[in-house]
Design a protein around this motif. Structure first.
Motif, PDB file in Angstrom:
ATOM      1  N   THR A 203       0.835  -1.208   0.000  1.00 60.93           N
ATOM      2  CA  THR A 203       0.000   0.000   0.000  1.00 60.93           C
ATOM      3  C   THR A 203       0.865   1.251   0.000  1.00 60.93           C
ATOM      4  OG1 THR A 203      -1.834  -1.111   1.127  1.00 60.93           O
ATOM      5  CG2 THR A 203      -1.754   1.292   1.287  1.00 60.93           C
ATOM      6  N   TYR A 204       1.907   1.250   0.792  1.00 62.79           N
ATOM      7  CA  TYR A 204       2.840   2.379   0.870  1.00 62.79           C
ATOM      8  C   TYR A 204       3.433   2.681  -0.499  1.00 62.79           C
ATOM      9  CZ  TYR A 204       7.216   4.791   2.152  1.00 62.79           C
ATOM     10  OH  TYR A 204       8.276   5.677   2.232  1.00 62.79           O
ATOM     11  N   PHE A 205       3.926   1.652  -1.182  1.00 60.29           N
ATOM     12  CA  PHE A 205       4.548   1.876  -2.487  1.00 60.29           C
ATOM     13  C   PHE A 205       3.515   2.289  -3.536  1.00 60.29           C
ATOM     14  CE2 PHE A 205       8.252  -0.407  -0.776  1.00 60.29           C
ATOM     15  CZ  PHE A 205       9.266   0.408  -1.271  1.00 60.29           C
ATOM     16  N   ARG A 206       2.313   1.758  -3.438  1.00 64.01           N
ATOM     17  CA  ARG A 206       1.280   2.157  -4.397  1.00 64.01           C
ATOM     18  C   ARG A 206       0.976   3.640  -4.267  1.00 64.01           C
ATOM     19  NH1 ARG A 206      -2.334   0.101  -7.793  1.00 64.01           N
ATOM     20  NH2 ARG A 206      -1.513  -1.997  -7.492  1.00 64.01           N
ATOM     21  N   LEU A 207       0.924   4.150  -3.042  1.00 65.62           N
ATOM     22  CA  LEU A 207       0.659   5.577  -2.831  1.00 65.62           C
ATOM     23  C   LEU A 207       1.794   6.447  -3.361  1.00 65.62           C
ATOM     24  CD1 LEU A 207      -0.910   5.449   0.758  1.00 65.62           C
ATOM     25  CD2 LEU A 207      -2.097   5.883  -1.412  1.00 65.62           C
ATOM     26  N   LEU A 208       2.988   5.893  -3.475  1.00 61.77           N
ATOM     27  CA  LEU A 208       4.118   6.613  -4.052  1.00 61.77           C
ATOM     28  C   LEU A 208       4.116   6.561  -5.580  1.00 61.77           C
ATOM     29  CD1 LEU A 208       7.048   5.447  -1.718  1.00 61.77           C
ATOM     30  CD2 LEU A 208       5.922   7.684  -1.699  1.00 61.77           C
ATOM     31  N   GLY A 209       3.164   5.840  -6.167  1.00 60.55           N
ATOM     32  CA  GLY A 209       3.161   5.658  -7.608  1.00 60.55           C
ATOM     33  C   GLY A 209       4.139   4.604  -8.076  1.00 60.55           C
ATOM     34  N   LEU A 210       4.563   3.724  -7.156  1.00 60.10           N
ATOM     35  CA  LEU A 210       5.541   2.683  -7.462  1.00 60.10           C
ATOM     36  C   LEU A 210       4.982   1.314  -7.068  1.00 60.10           C
ATOM     37  CD1 LEU A 210       8.729   4.473  -6.043  1.00 60.10           C
ATOM     38  CD2 LEU A 210       8.164   4.166  -8.469  1.00 60.10           C
ATOM     39  N   ASP A 211       3.813   0.979  -7.601  1.00 56.76           N
ATOM     40  CA  ASP A 211       3.169  -0.266  -7.185  1.00 56.76           C
ATOM     41  C   ASP A 211       4.098  -1.455  -7.415  1.00 56.76           C
ATOM     42  OD1 ASP A 211       1.944  -2.066  -9.661  1.00 56.76           O
ATOM     43  OD2 ASP A 211       2.361   0.015 -10.207  1.00 56.76           O
ATOM     44  N   LEU A 212       4.040  -2.411  -6.494  1.00 60.34           N
ATOM     45  CA  LEU A 212       4.883  -3.594  -6.579  1.00 60.34           C
ATOM     46  C   LEU A 212       4.290  -4.655  -7.494  1.00 60.34           C
ATOM     47  CD1 LEU A 212       5.798  -3.994  -2.785  1.00 60.34           C
ATOM     48  CD2 LEU A 212       7.043  -2.721  -4.558  1.00 60.34           C
ATOM     49  N   GLU A 213       2.963  -4.618  -7.661  1.00 64.04           N
ATOM     50  CA  GLU A 213       2.280  -5.699  -8.358  1.00 64.04           C
ATOM     51  C   GLU A 213       2.646  -5.769  -9.847  1.00 64.04           C
ATOM     52  OE1 GLU A 213      -0.040  -4.384  -4.792  1.00 64.04           O
ATOM     53  OE2 GLU A 213       0.722  -3.329  -6.573  1.00 64.04           O
ATOM     54  N   THR A 214       2.649  -4.619 -10.517  1.00 64.56           N
ATOM     55  CA  THR A 214       2.877  -4.637 -11.968  1.00 64.56           C
ATOM     56  C   THR A 214       4.226  -5.234 -12.346  1.00 64.56           C
ATOM     57  OG1 THR A 214       1.368  -2.776 -12.333  1.00 64.56           O
ATOM     58  CG2 THR A 214       2.998  -3.231 -14.057  1.00 64.56           C
ATOM     59  N   PRO A 215       5.346  -4.750 -11.802  1.00 68.19           N
ATOM     60  CA  PRO A 215       6.628  -5.377 -12.167  1.00 68.19           C
ATOM     61  C   PRO A 215       6.762  -6.802 -11.655  1.00 68.19           C
ATOM     62  CG  PRO A 215       6.958  -3.691 -10.478  1.00 68.19           C
ATOM     63  CD  PRO A 215       5.539  -3.570 -10.939  1.00 68.19           C
ATOM     64  N   LEU A 216       6.147  -7.119 -10.512  1.00 73.55           N
ATOM     65  CA  LEU A 216       6.198  -8.489  -9.989  1.00 73.55           C
ATOM     66  C   LEU A 216       5.531  -9.453 -10.958  1.00 73.55           C
ATOM     67  CD1 LEU A 216       6.523 -10.697  -7.788  1.00 73.55           C
ATOM     68  CD2 LEU A 216       4.382  -9.864  -6.798  1.00 73.55           C
ATOM     69  N   VAL A 217       4.316  -9.140 -11.372  1.00 67.45           N
ATOM     70  CA  VAL A 217       3.571 -10.025 -12.269  1.00 67.45           C
ATOM     71  C   VAL A 217       4.274 -10.130 -13.618  1.00 67.45           C
ATOM     72  CG1 VAL A 217       1.381 -10.348 -13.472  1.00 67.45           C
ATOM     73  CG2 VAL A 217       1.399  -9.619 -11.082  1.00 67.45           C
ATOM     74  N   ARG A 218       4.787  -9.014 -14.107  1.00 68.65           N
ATOM     75  CA  ARG A 218       5.483  -9.035 -15.397  1.00 68.65           C
ATOM     76  C   ARG A 218       6.679  -9.984 -15.353  1.00 68.65           C
ATOM     77  NH1 ARG A 218       6.741  -3.959 -15.781  1.00 68.65           N
ATOM     78  NH2 ARG A 218       4.863  -3.388 -16.930  1.00 68.65           N
ATOM     79  N   LEU A 219       7.463  -9.917 -14.281  1.00 61.74           N
ATOM     80  CA  LEU A 219       8.640 -10.781 -14.193  1.00 61.74           C
ATOM     81  C   LEU A 219       8.259 -12.245 -13.995  1.00 61.74           C
ATOM     82  CD1 LEU A 219      11.003  -8.489 -12.121  1.00 61.74           C
ATOM     83  CD2 LEU A 219      11.504  -9.439 -14.382  1.00 61.74           C
ATOM     84  N   LEU A 220       7.248 -12.508 -13.185  1.00 60.36           N
ATOM     85  CA  LEU A 220       6.821 -13.893 -13.000  1.00 60.36           C
ATOM     86  C   LEU A 220       6.392 -14.501 -14.331  1.00 60.36           C
ATOM     87  CD1 LEU A 220       4.764 -13.720  -9.675  1.00 60.36           C
ATOM     88  CD2 LEU A 220       7.035 -14.709  -9.998  1.00 60.36           C
ATOM     89  N   ARG A 221       5.692 -13.735 -15.139  1.00 57.89           N
ATOM     90  CA  ARG A 221       5.237 -14.257 -16.431  1.00 57.89           C
ATOM     91  C   ARG A 221       6.376 -14.370 -17.432  1.00 57.89           C
ATOM     92  NH1 ARG A 221      -0.564 -11.045 -16.093  1.00 57.89           N
ATOM     93  NH2 ARG A 221      -1.553 -12.640 -14.777  1.00 57.89           N
ATOM     94  N   THR A 222       7.286 -13.426 -17.385  1.00 51.22           N
ATOM     95  CA  THR A 222       8.432 -13.506 -18.280  1.00 51.22           C
ATOM     96  C   THR A 222       9.238 -14.775 -18.027  1.00 51.22           C
ATOM     97  OG1 THR A 222       8.600 -11.100 -18.463  1.00 51.22           O
ATOM     98  CG2 THR A 222      10.590 -12.364 -18.948  1.00 51.22           C
ATOM     99  N   TYR A 223       9.338 -15.167 -16.756  1.00 53.25           N
ATOM    100  CA  TYR A 223      10.129 -16.346 -16.400  1.00 53.25           C
ATOM    101  C   TYR A 223       9.274 -17.612 -16.248  1.00 53.25           C
ATOM    102  CZ  TYR A 223      14.306 -13.548 -15.993  1.00 53.25           C
ATOM    103  OH  TYR A 223      15.385 -12.736 -16.289  1.00 53.25           O
ATOM    104  N   GLY A 224       8.046 -17.559 -16.735  1.00 50.46           N
ATOM    105  CA  GLY A 224       7.202 -18.747 -16.756  1.00 50.46           C
ATOM    106  C   GLY A 224       6.748 -19.229 -15.401  1.00 50.46           C
ATOM    107  N   LEU A 225       6.576 -18.340 -14.447  1.00 47.52           N
ATOM    108  CA  LEU A 225       6.274 -18.743 -13.081  1.00 47.52           C
ATOM    109  C   LEU A 225       4.846 -18.423 -12.639  1.00 47.52           C
ATOM    110  CD1 LEU A 225       9.634 -17.726 -11.370  1.00 47.52           C
ATOM    111  CD2 LEU A 225       8.827 -20.041 -11.870  1.00 47.52           C
ATOM    112  N   ASP A 226       4.047 -17.849 -13.507  1.00 43.67           N
ATOM    113  CA  ASP A 226       2.661 -17.581 -13.117  1.00 43.67           C
ATOM    114  C   ASP A 226       1.786 -18.742 -13.573  1.00 43.67           C
ATOM    115  OD1 ASP A 226       0.418 -16.398 -12.115  1.00 43.67           O
ATOM    116  OD2 ASP A 226       0.075 -15.121 -13.881  1.00 43.67           O
TER     117      ASP A 226
END
Length: 383
Positions: A203-226
């Motif tokens: 929540t803290y990072f989202r309020l800073l405009g630096l959400d953790l979810e978007t880069p996390l999901v992108r990397l998991l999918r790039t590496y075949g882990l989702d």
């Protein structure tokens, strides 16, 4: 119970065996919200895929092998895998340019040499972190290039003086580097090494405009882990964050809700205790595959500091078809129950194997440990 040859083999190598299926490369999928009826089905399928009764308990290298190397360094993660950990655990925070890096907290004054760097003296400031005033240096005030000039240091040097030998040797790794290390070690050790990332203060990072979810999901999918059976668990202390990952980002991989013996998630009206009632666990099971409770929620401590009797949490969670993987098991006396301490030195090792065997016999599905070799041995002894 392991025979003597098994114990000697584990003590010498602690290599472990394959646990989960191999991964491949997958295209980045869409992140539009799920249909209302689709989310519970996805969660149930993911839960069923990840909860296999009768499988052995997992050993999770807490921040790597943080009992032997400064935490959240590639050296710590690699050592954990070589000691036999099934999973390595990076805590994820964001840089100013929105890159995920592995640090225990966004504040890095205690885990890097930033305080000794005069060029960054003016970056020290005070922020309100989830309602708590914190002073120091923060990852979100550094670009990745700036952060990479820093070097990791031991977070608790009074307890782990030997780890200070490695101060200044290792940079702060990115999450992408952790995933690449996971791939390399899986090939080299000929067994699947899993990754267990935690979103820190989402929540803290989202309020800073630096959400953790978007880069996390992108990397998991790039590496075949989702994938439902991928060697990955994504964990968070915020139930809302996990629901967002499942419903909005359409994450398929297993999710784990972390809990504490007191309090509740940030900006959430429900306490952890309310989430962990039988009814609360059944509701969570629409979203998650497991829980990561504080170990005292599995077996509490008596007034004299000794171990009490097991609670019903493991049975209640299993009734909801949820895995249970408590944290954190450490070998030093100060972290052990009173009857398992050896001598008066709080930093000396006590009977950590006995503690972990006791917890494993409650039926937990895994444990987080700073000394993965001890976890591997305890698992074998627990039978």
């Amino acid at each position: 119970m392991a025979d003597r040859r098994q114990v000697l083999r584990l003590g010498a190598l602690a290599a472990g065996t394959p646990v989960l299926a191999a991964t491949g490369t997958a295209a980045l999928a869409a992140t539009e919200p799920l249909a209302a009826a689709e989310a519970p089905v996805l969660a149930a399928e993911t839960r069923a895929a990840s909860h296999r009764p009768g499988t052995r308990s997992l050993v999770i290298g807490h921040r790597g092998a943080s009992g032997y190397r400064p935490e959240h360094t590639l050296a710590s993660y690699e050592l954990a895998a070589r000691m036999g950990a099934d999973f390595i655990e990076p805590d994820l925070v964001a840089t100013k340019d929105h890159v995920l890096v592995a640090r225990h907290e966004p504040e890095i004054g205690g885990t890097t040499d930033v305080a000794a760097r005069p060029e960054f003296a003016d970056r020290k400031r005070t922020v309100l972190l989830d309602g708590v005033s914190v002073t120091g240096w923060f990852t979100h005030d550094f670009t990745l290039a700036e952060l990479r000039t820093l070097r990791a240091t031991e977070r608790i040097p009074d307890v782990r003086q030997r780890n200070t030998l490695y101060n200044g040797l290792f940079p702060v790794p990115t999450f992408q580097e952790v995933l690449e290390l996971r791939q390399r070690l899986s090939r080299e050790l000929d067994r699947e090494i899993g990754v267990y990332p935690e979103t820190k203060h989402p929540t803290y990072f989202r309020l800073l405009g630096l959400d953790l979810e978007t880069p996390l999901v992108r990397l998991l999918r790039t590496y075949g882990l989702d994938r439902r059976a991928a060697p990955v668990f994504v964990q968070s202390f915020e139930a809302k964050n996990l629901r967002m990952l499942r419903d909005q980002y359409r994450v398929h991989c297993p999710l784990v809700f972390l809990t504490s013996a007191t309090g509740g998630p940030y900006n959430d009206p429900k306490t952890y205790a309310e989430y962990l009632t039988p009814a609360g666990l059944r509701e969570l099971a629409y979203t998650i595959s497991g829980i990561g409770p504080e170990k005292n929620q599995i077996i509490g401590r008596n007034a004299d500091g000794t171990l009490g009797t097991p609670t019903r949490l493991v049975a209640d969670a299993h009734a909801a078809r949820l895995k249970v993987m408590p944290y954190t098991f450490r070998a030093e006396n100060q972290f052990l129950p009173a009857e398992l301490r050896t001598g008066a030195d709080p930093a000396a090792y006590g009977r950590a194997i006995d503690e972990q065997v006791t917890f494993l016999r409650t039926g937990i599905d895994g444990l987080f440990t700073d000394q993965p070799d001890i976890g591997v041995l305890a698992r074998e002894l627990a039978g």
